[in-house]
Design a protein around this motif. Structure first.
Motif, PDB file in Angstrom:
ATOM      1  N   GLU A 577       0.854  -1.182   0.000  1.00 49.62           N
ATOM      2  CA  GLU A 577       0.000   0.000   0.000  1.00 49.62           C
ATOM      3  C   GLU A 577       0.894   1.236   0.000  1.00 49.62           C
ATOM      4  O   GLU A 577       2.093   1.147   0.314  1.00 49.62           O
ATOM      5  N   HIS A 579       1.639   5.036   1.463  1.00 46.16           N
ATOM      6  CA  HIS A 579       1.413   6.093   2.440  1.00 46.16           C
ATOM      7  C   HIS A 579       1.929   7.393   1.829  1.00 46.16           C
ATOM      8  O   HIS A 579       2.834   7.377   0.976  1.00 46.16           O
ATOM      9  N   ARG A 637      -4.431   7.427  -7.505  1.00 50.97           N
ATOM     10  CA  ARG A 637      -4.907   8.036  -6.273  1.00 50.97           C
ATOM     11  C   ARG A 637      -5.026   9.558  -6.424  1.00 50.97           C
ATOM     12  O   ARG A 637      -6.021  10.175  -6.004  1.00 50.97           O
ATOM     13  N   TRP A 641      -8.403  11.855  -6.054  1.00 48.56           N
ATOM     14  CA  TRP A 641      -8.592  12.943  -5.096  1.00 48.56           C
ATOM     15  C   TRP A 641      -9.055  14.221  -5.800  1.00 48.56           C
ATOM     16  O   TRP A 641      -9.926  14.939  -5.295  1.00 48.56           O
ATOM     17  N   ALA A 803      -3.859   6.440   2.622  1.00 48.45           N
ATOM     18  CA  ALA A 803      -4.621   7.325   1.730  1.00 48.45           C
ATOM     19  C   ALA A 803      -5.851   7.907   2.413  1.00 48.45           C
ATOM     20  O   ALA A 803      -6.129   9.121   2.312  1.00 48.45           O
ATOM     21  N   ASP A 804      -6.619   7.090   3.140  1.00 45.76           N
ATOM     22  CA  ASP A 804      -7.848   7.588   3.761  1.00 45.76           C
ATOM     23  C   ASP A 804      -7.541   8.610   4.841  1.00 45.76           C
ATOM     24  O   ASP A 804      -8.221   9.652   4.950  1.00 45.76           O
ATOM     25  N   GLU A 805      -6.519   8.342   5.669  1.00 46.66           N
ATOM     26  CA  GLU A 805      -6.160   9.287   6.719  1.00 46.66           C
ATOM     27  C   GLU A 805      -5.611  10.582   6.128  1.00 46.66           C
ATOM     28  O   GLU A 805      -5.810  11.665   6.694  1.00 46.66           O
ATOM     29  N   VAL A 807      -6.515  12.055   3.346  1.00 48.44           N
ATOM     30  CA  VAL A 807      -7.630  12.889   2.882  1.00 48.44           C
ATOM     31  C   VAL A 807      -8.235  13.652   4.057  1.00 48.44           C
ATOM     32  O   VAL A 807      -8.513  14.868   3.981  1.00 48.44           O
ATOM     33  N   GLU A 808      -8.403  12.976   5.179  1.00 49.49           N
ATOM     34  CA  GLU A 808      -8.960  13.626   6.370  1.00 49.49           C
ATOM     35  C   GLU A 808      -8.014  14.711   6.871  1.00 49.49           C
ATOM     36  O   GLU A 808      -8.433  15.799   7.271  1.00 49.49           O
ATOM     37  N   ARG A 811      -8.191  17.823   4.682  1.00 46.24           N
ATOM     38  CA  ARG A 811      -9.419  18.588   4.847  1.00 46.24           C
ATOM     39  C   ARG A 811      -9.425  19.389   6.154  1.00 46.24           C
ATOM     40  O   ARG A 811     -10.102  20.411   6.254  1.00 46.24           O
TER      41      ARG A 811
END
Length: 815
Positions: A577, A579, A637, A641, A803-805, A807-808, A811
């Motif tokens: 994956e 990071h 990715r 986004w 990836a998910d963290e 994006v948070e 933001r």
């Protein structure tokens, strides 16, 4: 009345003439009426039946041929009833005859002709048996034998020929022989036939056998040795070819020529001379060829035994004398090799063979033999032995001889209760020198290294080259483990001195691994493996040093193999994956970009550190497929986004030197961008500093193609490699990333402060942006701001995030 008598007389005369003709024939002729009574018998029939015609006329045919009715009646009855001719052959046992019978109807019955074909059958049987014997002889021959007609059609094809060509005899009989042989054979065949037919000779032999190419039925090429003869048998001209398959011999000869051109000459067959020695008269007779081999002038006259012994090398005289005397006493053949002293003082090797010849009384009359010059073969054997045991470039022992010497050293150490050290050497960065300066310089450097290594060991020790830039040293019969360290230190010092090769001054280092017998292992393979393992530890410790083998190293090697095995399945198991670590612009504290970092969660052992698995990817070549996945995943990715409404950011992807050097790397980048739909300006490729000094022209060309696409280029970990500041202006670059090893102590270490300050100033002078890696403290941040550093990256901002963290984080971050 007169006319009637005249006609009757003419009829009688005609009948008599017919009877005379029938009596004169060698066949038995008789006639029967419809009741099988004999109405006519010629003289041969009288002889056949053993009585006169007068006594036979009117008798029943079958009474005169007792026992024949069963065989003769059916065909004859057919002729009688159907009024047609018949022909058949039948044996008649009472007379011991083979008969050929022809029957044809006449006015009142049948005329029957009996022809005795007994002798004909006997000849046919004899011919058949002769052919069978001939075929048996042909089939028992080890060589292929083919006979043809004068125009080349196959008459016989023995079993050896069947095995040779793969055809059955039935497949080739009557066919043209050129179906088996090449076109040149047809010319050869025609030439011999023409000569034979023109001269009318009884037999022509084709001289020495010739070699020709042919094909097996399955398409396999053959080399055939052919002996030819032409002869006339039973009025027919026959062409006979005797064939021997020499394909394997030819293949061996060709393989030998390929391995060494001079070996072909050394393997050629030397001329053989003949001699005879009569002991009673001490008379020695030589053929002219023996004089040539002994390098003696025939004008000197025939030698005697004593003079012959003077020509034999002094060290071999006793051996030759013993062989000759034992041959005479025991009446046996002797065979040996020995040396001769030439007239010019040189040495010649010969193979000599002798055999006792006895007179009529069984006493020794003479010793007859041959002598063959085998000097070339001896020299070839010595050359072959050298080639199989020594490295042709450096003249050092190769792997084969190394193993022999190491085994001998272990035996001796065991007897004397001493130690043996095995040292494995690998030159540092030799490939860079070889690739940048050429193989001629690389070869010259290897020879110089070999020379220096030999100067640093004792006479009884061994330096061997395994191949490439790998060397092994065996230190025999040492008393202390530290003895190997002293030699290793001496070697490191010797190799640090500059080498001048082909006009280039080169400084080369080496990494050395050391293992000790019997402490580490007690067999050859394990000792070499352990020394190799220790050498890799030396490289990992910074190169140009030596390391001893330990159990810990073995465990590291085992871990390395397990990692390699698991890595080969990581992609298919979806264990990788990405990071992403944010980069911050110091001008306005905004997020300026992201660096994509590869992470691996092995299903067997859990998370694995990149510092542990990335080098394994590089060594095994798996970096190509994994690196391509990273590139494609980062582009996908980033585009996702942007499509989700996030502000576009440039994502940096690390590229290894092995990836970059692939000829299709630019096409891989184009493919990743096209498949994801990402604009090239949002992709940055990070290359290593070391890549800039390898194949400079090719690197510049590759970078220009990427930049023309709109992709940005940054140099990662700047300051740890070998490029100079001024060197950078040759390359189309956008960013320098200062290695975290310099950033870690800025504000504390004055040297690191100076290095970072110089890098930022120079980069700005070349219109390059600077990213400082590994920023973890506020003090480091303020120092970099004061130097006008463009961007920072490190744990002070954020650790690398999934990836998910990420994006948070994006933001919620407000710069």
């Amino acid at each position: 009345g007169l006319l009637v008598r005249h006609a009757q007389r003419r009829h009688c005369q005609a009948g008599q003439a017919l009877r005379d003709i029938l009596d004169g024939t060698g066949d038995a002729y008789l006639a029967v009426d419809c009741d099988w009574r004999l109405t006519y018998i010629n003289r041969r029939a009288e002889q056949l039946l053993g009585t006169s015609a007068q006594s036979l006329l009117g008798e029943d045919l079958w009474e005169r041929f007792p026992g024949a009715e069963a065989d003769f009646l059916p065909p004859l009855d057919q002729a009688m009833q159907q009024r047609e001719s018949v022909d058949f052959q039948q044996a008649y046992e009472p007379l011991g005859l083979q008969l050929e019978i022809h029957a044809f109807p006449n006015l009142d019955g049948l005329a029957i002709l009996f022809r005795d074909i007994t002798e004909q059958r006997r000849r046919e049987q004899a011919l058949h048996e002769s052919n069978q014997r001939l075929q048996t002889i042909l089939d028992s021959a080890s060589e292929g034998i083919i006979t043809t007609t004068h125009d080349g059609h196959v008459l016989s094809f023995n079993q050896a020929a069947e095995r040779l060509f793969g055809y059955r005899e039935s497949e080739v009989l009557g066919r043209d022989i050129t179906m088996l042989m090449p076109p040149q054979f047809a010319d050869h065949h025609a030439g011999y036939m023409s000569h034979f037919l023109e001269t009318g000779q009884g037999e022509v032999v084709g001289g020495e056998p010739r070699e020709m190419s042919a094909l097996h039925k399955n398409g396999t090429p053959l080399t055939i040795e052919i002996a030819i003869s032409v002869m006339r048998r039973d009025g027919q001209v026959l062409f006979l070819a005797t064939l021997r398959d020499v394909s394997e011999r030819k293949r061996q000869e060709q393989a030998l020529r390929r391995s060494e051109s001079m070996l072909n000459k050394a393997q050629s067959i030397a001329n053989i001379g003949s001699w005879e020695w009569r002991p009673k008269e001490d008379a020695l007779f030589w053929s002219p060829q023996v004089y040539r081999i002994f390098d003696r002038d025939p004008a000197e006259g025939p030698p005697d035994y004593e003079r012959f012994m003077q020509y034999v090398h002094p060290e071999d005289r006793e051996m030759v004398t013993t062989a000759i005397l034992e041959s005479l006493e025991q009446r046996k053949t002797y065979s040996l090799e020995h040396r001769l002293r030439r007239a010019d003082g040189g040495i010649r090797y010969v193979h000599e063979q002798g055999e006792v010849s006895l007179d009529a009384q069984g006493e020794v009359e003479s010793l007859i033999g041959t002598v063959q010059d085998i000097s070339e073969r001896k020299r070839a054997q010595q050359a072959l032995e050298y080639m199989s045991n020594y490295d042709p470039l450096t003249g050092l022992p190769n792997r084969s001889l190394l193993r022999d010497r190491l085994q001998h050293a272990l035996y001796q150490a065991e007897r004397e209760e001493q130690l043996v050290a095995v040292m494995f050497l690998d030159l540092d960065r030799f490939k860079t020198i070889n690739d940048s300066l050429g193989h001629a310089v690389g070869d010259g450097l290897l020879k110089e290294v070999a020379r220096r290594l030999k100067q640093r060991i004792r006479q009884g020790d061994t330096v061997a080259r395994l191949g490439g830039d790998e060397f092994v040293i065996i230190l025999e019969s040492i008393r202390h483990v530290d003895d190997a360290a002293h030699v290793a230190s001496d070697i490191l010092l010797a190799l640090e001195q500059p080498c001048r090769v082909e006009g280039h001054e080169i400084v080369i280092g080496t990494s050395i691994g050391i293992t000790i017998y019997p402490f580490d292992d007690d067999n050859i393979d394990d000792l070499l493996r352990d020394a190799d393992t220790a050498m890799y530890r030396a490289k990992a410790e910074g190169r140009n040093n030596y390391q001893y083998f330990s159990a810990e190293m073995t465990e590291d090697a085992r871990r390395h193999m397990e990692l390699e095995r698991d890595l080969r399945h990581a992609l298919e198991r979806d264990e990788f994956e990405l990071h992403f670590q944010p980069q911050l612009s110091l001008a306005d504290d905004s997020v300026s970009g992201l660096e994509a970092l590869l992470r691996w969660r092995c299903e067997k052992s859990g998370p694995v550190s990149p510092a542990e698995f990335i080098p394994v990817l590089e060594e095994t070549g798996l970096i190509h497929q994994v690196g391509r996945w990273v590139l494609e995943e980062a582009c996908r990715r980033n585009k996702a986004w942007q499509d989700a409404g996030l502000e576009p950011l440039r994502v940096a992807v690390n590229v290894s030197a092995r990836q970059f050097r692939r000829t299709d790397f630019v096409e891989q980048v184009e493919g990743a961008l096209e498949e994801s739909g990402l604009d090239p300006r949002w992709l940055e490729l990070e290359i290593t500093e070391g890549l800039l000094v390898e194949n400079v022209d090719t690197t510049i060309e590759q970078l220009n193609r990427l930049v023309s696409m709109g992709v940005s280029i940054s140099v990662d970990d700047f300051g740890t490699g070998y490029s100079s500041m001024s060197y950078l202006k040759r390359f189309p670059l956008h960013t320098l990333k200062v290695d975290q090893s310099f950033v870690r102590d800025i504000g504390i270490d004055a040297d690191d402060d100076a290095i970072v300050r110089a890098v930022i100033a120079m980069a700005h002078g070349l219109h390059l942006k600077v990213v400082a890696e590994g920023v973890e403290t506020e003090q480091q941040l303020q120092f970099l701001k004061a130097l006008d550093c463009d961007q920072i990256q490190g744990y002070l901002i954020s650790r690398p995030l999934p990836a998910d963290e990420l994006v948070e984080w994006l933001r919620t971050y407000s710069g």
